[in-house]
Design an enzyme around this catalytic site. Structure first.
Site, PDB file in Angstrom:
ATOM      1  CD  GLU A  46      -2.819  -1.213   0.088  1.00 53.45           C
ATOM      2  OE1 GLU A  46      -3.479   0.016  -0.295  1.00 53.45           O
ATOM      3  OE2 GLU A  46      -3.116  -1.896  -0.603  1.00 53.45           O
TER       4      GLU A  46
ATOM      5  CD1 TRP B  96      -0.979  -0.568  -4.209  1.00 57.01           C
ATOM      6  CD2 TRP B  96      -1.508   0.666  -6.048  1.00 57.01           C
ATOM      7  NE1 TRP B  96      -1.450  -1.554  -5.194  1.00 57.01           N
ATOM      8  CE2 TRP B  96      -1.754  -0.602  -6.440  1.00 57.01           C
ATOM      9  CE3 TRP B  96      -1.645   1.691  -7.041  1.00 57.01           C
ATOM     10  CZ2 TRP B  96      -2.375  -1.034  -7.607  1.00 57.01           C
ATOM     11  CZ3 TRP B  96      -2.082   1.225  -8.301  1.00 57.01           C
ATOM     12  CH2 TRP B  96      -2.569  -0.107  -8.524  1.00 57.01           C
TER      13      TRP B  96
ATOM     14  CD1 TRP C  31     -17.663  10.648 -17.712  1.00 57.92           C
ATOM     15  CD2 TRP C  31     -18.443   8.851 -16.927  1.00 57.92           C
ATOM     16  NE1 TRP C  31     -16.801  10.057 -17.593  1.00 57.92           N
ATOM     17  CE2 TRP C  31     -17.161   8.838 -17.066  1.00 57.92           C
ATOM     18  CE3 TRP C  31     -19.456   7.953 -16.375  1.00 57.92           C
ATOM     19  CZ2 TRP C  31     -16.428   7.642 -16.343  1.00 57.92           C
ATOM     20  CZ3 TRP C  31     -18.704   6.839 -16.078  1.00 57.92           C
ATOM     21  CH2 TRP C  31     -17.266   6.812 -16.035  1.00 57.92           C
TER      22      TRP C  31
ATOM     23  CG  ASN D 131      -7.959   1.742   0.286  1.00 57.01           C
ATOM     24  OD1 ASN D 131      -8.134   2.864  -0.102  1.00 57.01           O
ATOM     25  ND2 ASN D 131      -7.663   0.760  -0.176  1.00 57.01           N
TER      26      ASN D 131
ATOM     27  CD1 TRP E 105     -13.907   9.709 -14.693  1.00 49.46           C
ATOM     28  CD2 TRP E 105     -12.586  10.754 -13.131  1.00 49.46           C
ATOM     29  NE1 TRP E 105     -12.910  10.545 -15.222  1.00 49.46           N
ATOM     30  CE2 TRP E 105     -11.864  11.227 -14.385  1.00 49.46           C
ATOM     31  CE3 TRP E 105     -11.839  11.270 -12.045  1.00 49.46           C
ATOM     32  CZ2 TRP E 105     -10.831  12.000 -14.759  1.00 49.46           C
ATOM     33  CZ3 TRP E 105     -10.552  12.039 -12.186  1.00 49.46           C
ATOM     34  CH2 TRP E 105      -9.881  12.354 -13.605  1.00 49.46           C
TER      35      TRP E 105
ATOM     36  CD1 TRP F 217     -11.911   9.638  -6.052  1.00 50.53           C
ATOM     37  CD2 TRP F 217     -13.627   9.054  -7.371  1.00 50.53           C
ATOM     38  NE1 TRP F 217     -13.049   9.554  -5.436  1.00 50.53           N
ATOM     39  CE2 TRP F 217     -13.987   9.361  -5.844  1.00 50.53           C
ATOM     40  CE3 TRP F 217     -14.417   8.513  -8.396  1.00 50.53           C
ATOM     41  CZ2 TRP F 217     -15.418   9.074  -5.723  1.00 50.53           C
ATOM     42  CZ3 TRP F 217     -15.896   8.333  -7.850  1.00 50.53           C
ATOM     43  CH2 TRP F 217     -16.146   8.825  -6.684  1.00 50.53           C
TER      44      TRP F 217
END
Length: 476
Positions: free
Chosen positions: A273, A276, A305, A340, A358, A381
């Site tokens: 993590e 990341w 969208w 998370n 988004w 996102w």
């Protein structure tokens, strides 16, 4: 011998006086070091809520930093103003030879820092800046072709291959603390800054370096179970250190070395993590356009969208009719924090079920999250919306009911944040609209009256989302 007579250390998202790159280098390079923090009005004046939890957290953490520096024989000058101007004024007023600070990969911060550096150098003041927020930054982990990674797994492999004790070593600030200048100013009150206390006390969220240390020590007692517990929001699985990482009240090196040395599945999962986090910071450094609303995968930048009227508001206000989604949004709205796993579920639901852009969700999280970090928020996102680097494939769409059944099987988290469902039987709480009418009346939870009907049908919306992405895939 020190190179400079007097230096200024500009604290920003690094609110600690230990293992601090800029502070260490300044102390080593100057006979006297003055420390300063600036409450940047360019940032504060854009915040709509006077009870912003982030401002309260920073305020408390800066106050602790000032006390700690004073105990070391130094101090902290605290100002509020436009940071790019105030730091120049401080450098002139203090007659410093050099200014030291740590990097920030936010494009706006980089532009500010470039402008400050140019202005200082034009005045004959030296500028030194350092990596401190991540283990590896910007150009440090690249592909064999010398380009940035866009897929996490090979990035992680290269990251681990490059890692050595050197990159995890703490900066020995204590060695030179006698060079700290005892210069301080009174802390401005929150109310004098136009803000008010939020609910950090009620949330029992500890602030500052002492708070970060307390949470870190607690997590180390649980880190072996992290792999098994991290995805279940009703369990005490995460480290809860994200806000401390965001504002630098803990050191990333301190955390990474503990995870690396601990070993085991839990520690390895947590280290991943942290990797990341480095990955998303690298993406932001090389693709700053993602911070201004552009998809990493440019062919998906103009994805049409539908943004059905009312859907985004229902998501924000936790009235979608899907219990785990609504519970997660209430957690965010009430505490400024979201687990998370729930960030992934709510982001998938907004984009793939509600078919909302988004970017709207990203901005909402940016406004609400106490641990908001541009690189991680944008990366997360874009991952959920399948428009980013190494993103969730567009044809894999979370089912909000099965996610709820899997990660909150007994409904404990749902009942905590959606108390109107507290009496609903365990087997029905994930899809309460399936309750027989008699059960609804017996439990005192009538769907459509006490808790909303689902705003959409997941199966129908899944088909629409797939068609939307297929349409763009044909055009690409």
């Amino acid at each position: 011998m020190p190179e400079y007579a007097r230096a200024l250390v500009w604290f920003r998202r690094d609110l600690r006086d230990f293992d601090h790159a800029a502070l260490y280098h300044a102390l080593k390079s100057a006979r006297q070091v003055v420390c300063a923090f600036i409450f940047d009005r360019e940032i504060l004046d854009r915040l709509a809520d006077p009870a912003d939890r982030r401002v309260e957290f920073i305020h408390a953490s800066v106050a602790e930093l000032q006390r700690s520096l004073q105990q070391r024989g130094g101090g902290l000058i605290v100002r509020q103003g436009v940071a790019r101007d105030t730091v120049l004024e401080l450098a002139a007023d203090l007659d410093v030879d050099a200014v030291f600070f740590n990097h920030d990969d936010d494009p706006a911060a980089r532009a500010r820092d470039d402008a400050v550096e140019a202005a200082l150098r034009a005045r004959g003041v030296a500028v030194h800046h350092y990596k401190d927020v991540v283990i590896f930054e910007r150009e440090e982990v690249l592909t064999g072709a010398g380009t940035p990674f866009s897929v996490f797994t090979p990035y992680k492999s290269a990251w681990l291959k490059k890692l050595s004790p050197f990159y995890l070593s703490a900066y020995p600030v204590d060695r030179y603390c006698d060079r700290l200048a005892p210069r301080s100013t009174p802390m401005p009150a929150l109310r004098d800054m136009g803000f008010a206390p939020a609910n950090l006390r009620e949330m029992n969220l500890p602030t500052g370096m002492s708070g970060g240390t307390r949470l870190f020590e607690d997590f180390l007692q649980r880190i072996d179970r992290y792999q098994e517990t991290r995805d279940f929001p009703a369990l005490k699985g995460p480290s809860y250190l994200s806000v401390h990482l965001r504002f630098g009240t803990v050191s990333i090196r301190q955390l990474a070395v503990a995870a690396y040395q601990q070993g085991g599945r839990g520690a390895q999962a947590w280290l991943a993590e942290l990797i990341w986090r480095d990955f998303y910071h690298q993406i932001l450094a090389h693709r700053p356009d993602v911070a201004s609303g552009h998809a990493f995968r440019l062919q998906l930048d103009a994805l049409p969208w539908p943004n059905p009227p009312g859907h985004f508001a229902a998501w924000c206000e936790a009235r979608t009719g899907y219990p785990l989604v609504d519970a997660a949004m209430r957690q965010l709205n009430q505490t400024g924090y979201m687990h998370n796993r729930l960030r992934m579920i709510t982001a998938s639901f907004l984009t793939k079920d509600l078919l909302v852009d988004w970017r709207l969700g990203e901005r909402y999280f940016a406004d609400k999250l106490i641990d908001f970090d541009l690189a991680a928020n944008n990366g997360g996102w874009q991952w959920a919306a399948s428009v980013g680097c190494d993103a969730q494939p567009w044809f894999r769409i979370f089912n909000p009911v099965t996610q709820s059944e899997r990660f909150d099987a007994q409904g404990k988290f749902i009942r905590r944040y959606v108390p109107e469902l507290a009496t609903v039987p365990e087997k029905l709480i994930h899809a309460p609209w399936t309750m027989p009418e008699a059960t609804q009346h017996r439990t005192g939870c009538v769907i459509g009256r006490d808790y909303p009907l689902p705003i959409v049908d997941h199966a129908v919306q899944r088909g629409l989302a797939l068609a939307l992405f297929k349409q763009v895939a044909k055009m690409a």
